[in-house]
Design a protein around this motif. Structure first.
Motif, short mmCIF file in Angstrom:
data_model
loop_
_atom_site.label_atom_id
_atom_site.label_comp_id
_atom_site.label_asym_id
_atom_site.label_seq_id
_atom_site.Cartn_x
_atom_site.Cartn_y
_atom_site.Cartn_z
N PRO A 26 9.21 -0.24 10.23
CA PRO A 26 7.79 -0.15 9.86
C PRO A 26 6.84 -0.12 11.07
N LEU A 27 7.31 -0.60 12.24
CA LEU A 27 6.43 -0.55 13.42
C LEU A 27 6.05 0.89 13.76
N ARG A 28 6.97 1.77 13.48
CA ARG A 28 6.74 3.18 13.77
C ARG A 28 5.54 3.75 13.00
N ILE A 29 5.24 3.12 11.86
CA ILE A 29 4.09 3.61 11.08
C ILE A 29 2.81 3.47 11.90
N LEU A 30 2.74 2.41 12.71
CA LEU A 30 1.54 2.18 13.55
C LEU A 30 1.34 3.32 14.53
N ASP A 31 2.42 3.99 14.88
CA ASP A 31 2.39 5.05 15.88
C ASP A 31 2.09 6.41 15.26
N SER A 32 1.87 6.43 13.94
CA SER A 32 1.66 7.70 13.24
C SER A 32 0.43 8.43 13.77
N HIS B 163 0.83 -1.21 0.00
CA HIS B 163 0.00 0.00 0.00
C HIS B 163 0.86 1.25 0.00
N GLU B 164 2.05 1.16 -0.58
CA GLU B 164 3.03 2.24 -0.43
C GLU B 164 2.51 3.60 -0.92
N SER B 165 1.70 3.58 -1.97
CA SER B 165 1.23 4.85 -2.53
C SER B 165 0.33 5.61 -1.55
N ALA B 166 -0.27 4.88 -0.61
CA ALA B 166 -1.16 5.54 0.35
C ALA B 166 -0.41 6.14 1.55
N LEU B 167 0.88 5.86 1.65
CA LEU B 167 1.65 6.31 2.82
C LEU B 167 2.07 7.77 2.69
N ASP B 168 2.30 8.43 3.84
CA ASP B 168 2.85 9.78 3.79
C ASP B 168 4.39 9.70 3.82
N GLY B 169 5.04 10.85 3.72
CA GLY B 169 6.51 10.89 3.61
C GLY B 169 7.21 10.21 4.79
N ASN C 98 -1.01 10.74 11.90
CA ASN C 98 -1.69 11.24 10.71
C ASN C 98 -3.04 10.53 10.52
N PRO C 99 -4.16 11.26 10.67
CA PRO C 99 -5.49 10.63 10.60
C PRO C 99 -5.75 9.98 9.23
N ALA C 100 -5.07 10.49 8.17
CA ALA C 100 -5.29 9.93 6.84
C ALA C 100 -4.82 8.47 6.75
N LEU C 101 -3.97 8.06 7.67
CA LEU C 101 -3.43 6.69 7.63
C LEU C 101 -4.22 5.72 8.50
N ARG C 102 -5.22 6.27 9.24
CA ARG C 102 -5.94 5.47 10.24
C ARG C 102 -6.47 4.14 9.67
N ALA C 103 -7.20 4.25 8.56
CA ALA C 103 -7.86 3.06 8.01
C ALA C 103 -6.82 2.03 7.56
N LEU C 104 -5.77 2.51 6.92
CA LEU C 104 -4.71 1.61 6.47
C LEU C 104 -4.07 0.89 7.66
N ILE C 105 -3.81 1.66 8.73
CA ILE C 105 -3.18 1.09 9.92
C ILE C 105 -4.12 0.07 10.58
N ASP C 106 -5.40 0.39 10.58
CA ASP C 106 -6.36 -0.53 11.20
C ASP C 106 -6.40 -1.89 10.49
N GLY C 107 -6.06 -1.88 9.20
CA GLY C 107 -6.09 -3.14 8.46
C GLY C 107 -4.80 -3.94 8.50
N ALA C 108 -3.79 -3.39 9.17
CA ALA C 108 -2.48 -4.05 9.19
C ALA C 108 -2.50 -5.31 10.06
N PRO C 109 -1.56 -6.23 9.81
CA PRO C 109 -1.46 -7.42 10.68
C PRO C 109 -1.25 -6.99 12.13
#
Ligand code: ATP
Ligand code: MG
Length: 430
Positions: free
Chosen positions: A203-209, A187-193, A211-222
């Motif tokens: 990549p664990l740090r992404i879970l801690d983001s 889902h790289e295109s949906a990520l922020d910088g 940024n509200p725009a990433l919420r749904a993507l993060i919720d779907g992660a393993p």
């Protein structure tokens, strides 16, 4: 007139009218820490930058963009501490305190992070940092959490709840990390910088983001829970059983990863819905790998950091802050001789009545103005000395908290008489 100087943005003054809640938190928490067997340690506010890079982790918000780092005149790269655990771990290593250590320590003071200032988020803020070093089992995790629960209870704060997770060992996390990397790569295109940069680094740090725009993507992660190793699972189950046993309620949030890299196994956060966007008031977890990572002998440890400003705000909202304590006596004097003698009498009273508060009228003024000050400061008694009284070797005493007349007392008897009258007025010094 020269330009008025301002405080640095995000760095606040704590004014006398706000200090009651701070002191209450400090008093209650110091008392609790003592009850649970923790001792204070004080470490420097400035450390080598390297310490924070190696402990907190390169791919964290703190190290990537929030540290106050500068080069001193000797050419060393130094950093104002963004948190205290790394400094405490460094202190234990550099003072040779680790050998078979079983240490329960706390420290408190200012931390510095260059974040965007907003309600509950500052650039200089304060933490209580509590660390148990040399304990591997879940019992100490449970006890630390119990300490937190008791703190809220003693402070009369009800709007906090506990969220728990386990991060497993670093081996288990490595497996999870691969799974997470694969997921976010797809889902790289949906990520922020920030997240794209962390995709390779951590990549664990992404879970801690945040940024509200990433919420749904993060919720779907393993979820990490599916990758826990057996020992970590046992540790976590035992912790949960202990919390159930002592009656501390919690919810499990498999997305809770915490913003610092050094955690393993237990992580927890006390969160509130009373502070708007800032929900964490006290955050912690186990950091079994940190000390060896910093070059000390491998020593398990667990701790938490409590955000003082946020808890102070909860105390303020709960309205349980202790009010400023008025003095027992206000000393009123008029006339050059009387003023000099009154200064000495005030000293005698302070000697005889420690902790009671004896305020001397400073800077003169007529009797009326002095009585007004005495009244305004909330004193229980006024001691009044004019040159006429001084000549007769007496002073007048007058209760201020109720309608009452003045009485006279020989100067030599004042300490005893004041003590007696304070008792009659049911004045307590606490
Ligand atoms: P947050 O998610 O709010 O950024 P954090 O995970 O960065 O918090 P820690 O580094 O674990 O927080 O710090 C512990 C506690 O310190 C937090 O729970 C919070 O109460 C407080 N805290 C952290 N950063 C700030 C800040 N910039 N201003 C005020 N308090 C803070
Ligand atoms: Mg943060």
């Amino acid at each position: 007139m020269s330009r008025q100087l301002q405080a640095v943005r995000g760095m606040n003054d704590v004014l006398p009218e706000q200090i009651g809640a701070w002191q209450q938190l400090e008093r209650v928490l110091c008392g609790l820490l003592h009850d649970y067997g923790y001792e204070e340690i004080r470490v420097p506010v400035v450390e080598h930058t390297e310490l924070f890079k190696r402990s907190i982790g390169e791919f964290t918000d703190i190290v990537e963009k929030e540290m106050y780092t500068f080069e001193d005149s000797g050419g060393d790269s130094l950093t104002l501490r963004p948190e205290a655990t790394a400094g405490v771990a460094r202190a234990l290593i550099s003072n040779g305190l680790l050998r078979g250590a079983r240490l329960k320590l706390w420290t408190a003071g200012p931390m510095f992070r260059h974040e965007r200032p907003q309600a509950g988020r500052f650039r200089q803020f304060h933490q209580f940092s509590v660390e148990a070093v040399g304990f591997a089992g879940p019992d100490v995790d449970a006890e630390l959490i119990a300490l937190g629960a008791r703190l809220w209870q003693r402070l009369g704060i009800s709007r906090v709840r506990l969220v728990l997770n386990s991060l497993g060992t670093s081996a288990a996390r490595a497996q999870y990390r691969s799974a997470l990397q694969a997921y976010f790569q797809a889902h790289e295109s949906a990520l922020d910088g920030d997240s794209r940069r962390r995709l390779q680094g951590n990549p664990l740090r992404i879970l801690d983001s945040k940024n509200p725009a990433l919420r749904a993507l993060i919720d779907g992660a393993p979820v990490l829970t599916d990758y826990l190793d057996d020992e970590s699972r046992q540790h976590f189950d035992a912790l949960r059983a202990m919390l159930d046993g002592i009656g501390v309620a919690y919810t499990i949030n498999p997305r809770l990863v915490r913003g610092l890299d050094y955690y393993s196994r237990t992580v927890f956060e006390w969160i509130t819905d009373a502070l708007g966007a800032q929900d964490a008031v006290c955050s912690g977890g186990r950091y079994d790998g940190l000390i060896s990572q910093l070059g000390g002998e491998a020593t398990p440890a667990v701790g938490f950091a409590l955000g003082i400003e946020r808890v102070v705000e909860l105390i303020r909202q709960a309205g349980t802050a202790a009010a400023a304590r008025p003095p027992a006596v206000y000393v009123i004097a008029s006339g050059a001789g009387a003023e000099a003698r009154a200064l000495a009498l005030a000293e005698q009273l302070r000697e005889a009545l420690p902790g009671q508060g004896v305020h001397m009228n400073l800077g003169g003024g007529n009797f009326k103005a002095q009585f007004r000050r005495a009244d305004r400061c909330g004193a229980c008694l006024a001691l009044i000395l004019g040159d006429a009284e001084l000549e007769r070797g007496v002073a007048a005493l007058k209760p201020l908290r109720r309608e009452a007349g003045q009485s006279e007392c020989p100067l030599a008897d004042l300490p005893a008489q004041v003590g007696k009258m304070l008792q009659e007025e049911s004045w307590t010094s606490t």
